[in-house]
Design a protein around this motif. Sequence first.
Motif, PDB file in Angstrom:
ATOM      1  N   VAL A 182      23.776 -47.813  19.046  1.00 56.21           N
ATOM      2  CA  VAL A 182      22.591 -47.298  18.361  1.00 56.21           C
ATOM      3  C   VAL A 182      22.755 -47.558  16.867  1.00 56.21           C
ATOM      4  O   VAL A 182      23.751 -47.139  16.263  1.00 56.21           O
ATOM      5  CB  VAL A 182      22.412 -45.787  18.613  1.00 56.21           C
ATOM      6  CG1 VAL A 182      21.199 -45.263  17.842  1.00 56.21           C
ATOM      7  CG2 VAL A 182      22.262 -45.509  20.111  1.00 56.21           C
ATOM      8  N   ILE A 183      21.804 -48.320  16.290  1.00 54.89           N
ATOM      9  CA  ILE A 183      21.843 -48.605  14.856  1.00 54.89           C
ATOM     10  C   ILE A 183      20.552 -48.051  14.251  1.00 54.89           C
ATOM     11  O   ILE A 183      19.519 -48.735  14.198  1.00 54.89           O
ATOM     12  CB  ILE A 183      21.968 -50.117  14.583  1.00 54.89           C
ATOM     13  CG1 ILE A 183      23.155 -50.703  15.355  1.00 54.89           C
ATOM     14  CG2 ILE A 183      22.127 -50.380  13.080  1.00 54.89           C
ATOM     15  CD1 ILE A 183      23.311 -52.215  15.228  1.00 54.89           C
ATOM     16  N   PRO A 184      20.557 -46.813  13.805  1.00 60.42           N
ATOM     17  CA  PRO A 184      19.323 -46.190  13.275  1.00 60.42           C
ATOM     18  C   PRO A 184      18.972 -46.761  11.903  1.00 60.42           C
ATOM     19  O   PRO A 184      19.796 -47.408  11.255  1.00 60.42           O
ATOM     20  CB  PRO A 184      19.703 -44.710  13.187  1.00 60.42           C
ATOM     21  CG  PRO A 184      21.182 -44.709  13.000  1.00 60.42           C
ATOM     22  CD  PRO A 184      21.702 -45.890  13.776  1.00 60.42           C
ATOM     23  N   PRO A 185      17.755 -46.539  11.440  1.00 62.14           N
ATOM     24  CA  PRO A 185      17.384 -46.989  10.089  1.00 62.14           C
ATOM     25  C   PRO A 185      18.326 -46.370   9.049  1.00 62.14           C
ATOM     26  O   PRO A 185      18.893 -45.291   9.253  1.00 62.14           O
ATOM     27  CB  PRO A 185      15.953 -46.474   9.936  1.00 62.14           C
ATOM     28  CG  PRO A 185      15.445 -46.310  11.333  1.00 62.14           C
ATOM     29  CD  PRO A 185      16.630 -45.893  12.139  1.00 62.14           C
ATOM     30  N   SER A 192      24.640 -46.369   9.378  1.00 58.81           N
ATOM     31  CA  SER A 192      25.548 -45.930  10.446  1.00 58.81           C
ATOM     32  C   SER A 192      25.289 -46.705  11.734  1.00 58.81           C
ATOM     33  O   SER A 192      24.238 -47.318  11.923  1.00 58.81           O
ATOM     34  CB  SER A 192      25.394 -44.424  10.697  1.00 58.81           C
ATOM     35  OG  SER A 192      24.094 -44.129  11.180  1.00 58.81           O
ATOM     36  N   MET A 193      26.254 -46.614  12.605  1.00 62.92           N
ATOM     37  CA  MET A 193      26.166 -47.251  13.930  1.00 62.92           C
ATOM     38  C   MET A 193      27.002 -46.411  14.876  1.00 62.92           C
ATOM     39  O   MET A 193      28.146 -46.050  14.562  1.00 62.92           O
ATOM     40  CB  MET A 193      26.692 -48.692  13.860  1.00 62.92           C
ATOM     41  CG  MET A 193      26.820 -49.399  15.199  1.00 62.92           C
ATOM     42  SD  MET A 193      27.232 -51.159  15.001  1.00 62.92           S
ATOM     43  CE  MET A 193      28.733 -51.085  14.015  1.00 62.92           C
ATOM     44  N   ASN A 194      26.474 -46.083  16.036  1.00 65.25           N
ATOM     45  CA  ASN A 194      27.235 -45.254  16.959  1.00 65.25           C
ATOM     46  C   ASN A 194      27.044 -45.700  18.400  1.00 65.25           C
ATOM     47  O   ASN A 194      26.111 -46.437  18.735  1.00 65.25           O
ATOM     48  CB  ASN A 194      26.841 -43.781  16.824  1.00 65.25           C
ATOM     49  CG  ASN A 194      25.376 -43.530  17.109  1.00 65.25           C
ATOM     50  OD1 ASN A 194      24.557 -43.538  16.178  1.00 65.25           O
ATOM     51  ND2 ASN A 194      25.028 -43.296  18.364  1.00 65.25           N
ATOM     52  N   GLU A 195      27.925 -45.220  19.239  1.00 72.46           N
ATOM     53  CA  GLU A 195      27.823 -45.506  20.666  1.00 72.46           C
ATOM     54  C   GLU A 195      26.871 -44.526  21.305  1.00 72.46           C
ATOM     55  O   GLU A 195      26.712 -43.406  20.842  1.00 72.46           O
ATOM     56  CB  GLU A 195      29.208 -45.411  21.303  1.00 72.46           C
ATOM     57  CG  GLU A 195      30.172 -46.474  20.756  1.00 72.46           C
ATOM     58  CD  GLU A 195      31.582 -46.290  21.239  1.00 72.46           C
ATOM     59  OE1 GLU A 195      31.798 -45.485  22.170  1.00 72.46           O
ATOM     60  OE2 GLU A 195      32.496 -46.938  20.701  1.00 72.46           O
ATOM     61  N   GLU A 196      26.253 -44.985  22.404  1.00 73.87           N
ATOM     62  CA  GLU A 196      25.254 -44.158  23.058  1.00 73.87           C
ATOM     63  C   GLU A 196      25.876 -42.925  23.708  1.00 73.87           C
ATOM     64  O   GLU A 196      27.079 -42.869  23.957  1.00 73.87           O
ATOM     65  CB  GLU A 196      24.510 -44.971  24.121  1.00 73.87           C
ATOM     66  CG  GLU A 196      25.400 -45.396  25.284  1.00 73.87           C
ATOM     67  CD  GLU A 196      24.650 -46.184  26.337  1.00 73.87           C
ATOM     68  OE1 GLU A 196      23.438 -46.367  26.197  1.00 73.87           O
ATOM     69  OE2 GLU A 196      25.294 -46.596  27.308  1.00 73.87           O
ATOM     70  N   ILE A 197      25.075 -41.944  23.975  1.00 70.60           N
ATOM     71  CA  ILE A 197      25.493 -40.748  24.693  1.00 70.60           C
ATOM     72  C   ILE A 197      24.714 -40.671  26.005  1.00 70.60           C
ATOM     73  O   ILE A 197      23.483 -40.788  25.993  1.00 70.60           O
ATOM     74  CB  ILE A 197      25.240 -39.471  23.851  1.00 70.60           C
ATOM     75  CG1 ILE A 197      26.075 -39.494  22.575  1.00 70.60           C
ATOM     76  CG2 ILE A 197      25.586 -38.225  24.664  1.00 70.60           C
ATOM     77  CD1 ILE A 197      25.808 -38.305  21.674  1.00 70.60           C
ATOM     78  N   PRO A 225      28.739 -38.712  18.972  1.00 71.01           N
ATOM     79  CA  PRO A 225      29.253 -39.969  19.506  1.00 71.01           C
ATOM     80  C   PRO A 225      30.109 -40.716  18.493  1.00 71.01           C
ATOM     81  O   PRO A 225      30.023 -40.462  17.281  1.00 71.01           O
ATOM     82  CB  PRO A 225      27.974 -40.751  19.830  1.00 71.01           C
ATOM     83  CG  PRO A 225      26.995 -40.252  18.815  1.00 71.01           C
ATOM     84  CD  PRO A 225      27.302 -38.794  18.665  1.00 71.01           C
ATOM     85  N   ASN A 226      30.931 -41.626  19.005  1.00 72.84           N
ATOM     86  CA  ASN A 226      31.796 -42.417  18.146  1.00 72.84           C
ATOM     87  C   ASN A 226      30.944 -43.202  17.145  1.00 72.84           C
ATOM     88  O   ASN A 226      30.053 -43.952  17.532  1.00 72.84           O
ATOM     89  CB  ASN A 226      32.612 -43.375  19.014  1.00 72.84           C
ATOM     90  CG  ASN A 226      33.842 -43.883  18.311  1.00 72.84           C
ATOM     91  OD1 ASN A 226      34.406 -43.188  17.470  1.00 72.84           O
ATOM     92  ND2 ASN A 226      34.264 -45.083  18.665  1.00 72.84           N
ATOM     93  N   THR A 227      31.216 -43.000  15.843  1.00 71.50           N
ATOM     94  CA  THR A 227      30.326 -43.536  14.808  1.00 71.50           C
ATOM     95  C   THR A 227      31.110 -44.187  13.678  1.00 71.50           C
ATOM     96  O   THR A 227      32.187 -43.721  13.308  1.00 71.50           O
ATOM     97  CB  THR A 227      29.459 -42.407  14.222  1.00 71.50           C
ATOM     98  OG1 THR A 227      28.711 -41.780  15.269  1.00 71.50           O
ATOM     99  CG2 THR A 227      28.508 -42.931  13.159  1.00 71.50           C
TER     100      THR A 227
END
Length: 499
Positions: A182-185, A192-197, A225-227
Amino acid sequence: MTVSGVTSNIAPLLQSAMDINKRLDDLQRQLGTGQKSDTYAGLGSQSGIVVALNARMSALSSFDDTIANVGTTISLQQTVLQQIASVGHTVQSAAVNANFAIDSTGQTTAQKTATDQLNQILSLLNTQGGNGYLFSGTGLSQASVASVDDILNGNGSQAGLKQIIVERNQADLGADGLGRLVIPPAVGTAVSMNEEIPTTLFGLKLAGANSSLTGATVTGPSGSPNTISVDLGPGNPNSGDSITYTFTLPDGTNQTLRLQATTSTTPGPNQFTIGATSDDTAINLQAALTAGVSKIGSTSLSAASAMAASNNFFDDPPQRVSGPPFTATSLIDGTSADTVSWYTGTDGTGSVRSTAVARIDPSTSVSYGTQANEQGIRWIVQNIAALAATDYSLSDPNASGSYAALNQRVYAALAVPPGVQKIEDIEASLANAQTAMASAKSQHQQTSNVLTTLLQSIEGVDTTAIGVQILSLQTNLSASLSTTARLSQLSLLNYLSPA
């Protein structure tokens, strides 16, 4: 001398001649056969010893017959293994400089060749020996492996490797092609960038980040989540500064993504433009990160996914994506109803070698069973199959990169990494059995020589002495017959004086 006295002496002489003749017949038999007697009874008290020695000789002969038969089987196994290893080396060499030129089937010439080579290996694994299929474990009457067509394309409702690869690729990429990340605005100056849940085994996993961006703060990967988060701060990075993200892929390999800051308003691949403010730069970094991860998804991730899918398919039981691929969270066991089982032999309860055991001596046995699904064999099969089963599209701009990434992985895998059984390991194990059999056969020969000497000392005769006895008896027989003949010609007239 009376006439009755003369004739009464003939009977004993005749009996003596008959006895001598009988003895001569027996000596002639001994001279011809080299044996004292043609019955155990004729050996007297030593007959029991002879029976025991002959039984031991018979047992040794039976063991040697077993050694010969097993030796033939192992020689066939070794030949098959050597040819499989040779095919593996050939595919590995071809993967070094693989050219990407696909036709309407979506495959390169090298991939079609890999299919033929896979078929060759499968045919070798279905080799039969004297007792049945060599690589079917205890299932000697069963073919060891399925056909190349069933394995790649499936059989009716049973999915083959190609379908498993497609499903796994969808699960690893996720619905948006970002590898389930997941790469949110950007939020202010933070990207930031994180793994899905919930976290699944699919897709890209965040492994680390290393930054030379001036004034930036990098945290993670951490949290739930891991971020990984990058905060550019109030100031902009300098042109040429960069940040490198590291991802772990489904096949266990790592992939890096290096994004570089530039003042150009038309940034190249893996670059982001330095904006008027750090907020603007963060927006550009987020866009470059999204594009970079998407490119990894279409290239390295897809290749790694194919390798992982092949490993899943050739597992026992085969593994496949559970549920709708794009949102799947786990793998499930494939069944005989929905997935092809590539190995069609039988698994033993113990070690693979113990699926075939032969006693080669009263105190020694050798184990020489083989199965097509042994890791050393399976490893070659699954990696060649991954190359043979992957298709590409002429309209995909990332197809060439994905193909190159797949070939790199196939090349590395066929080098056989540490901790993975090699074909040579199986060959060495069988060679140990051959060595044991050679040693046993040598010992049998030595024992047989000793037993033969013992038997000869009991049953055998001295032909020279026998010859001397025969000559002596022949002389005695001749003399006895001559005397008997003269006595038989005597009559009363021989004793009367002429008138």
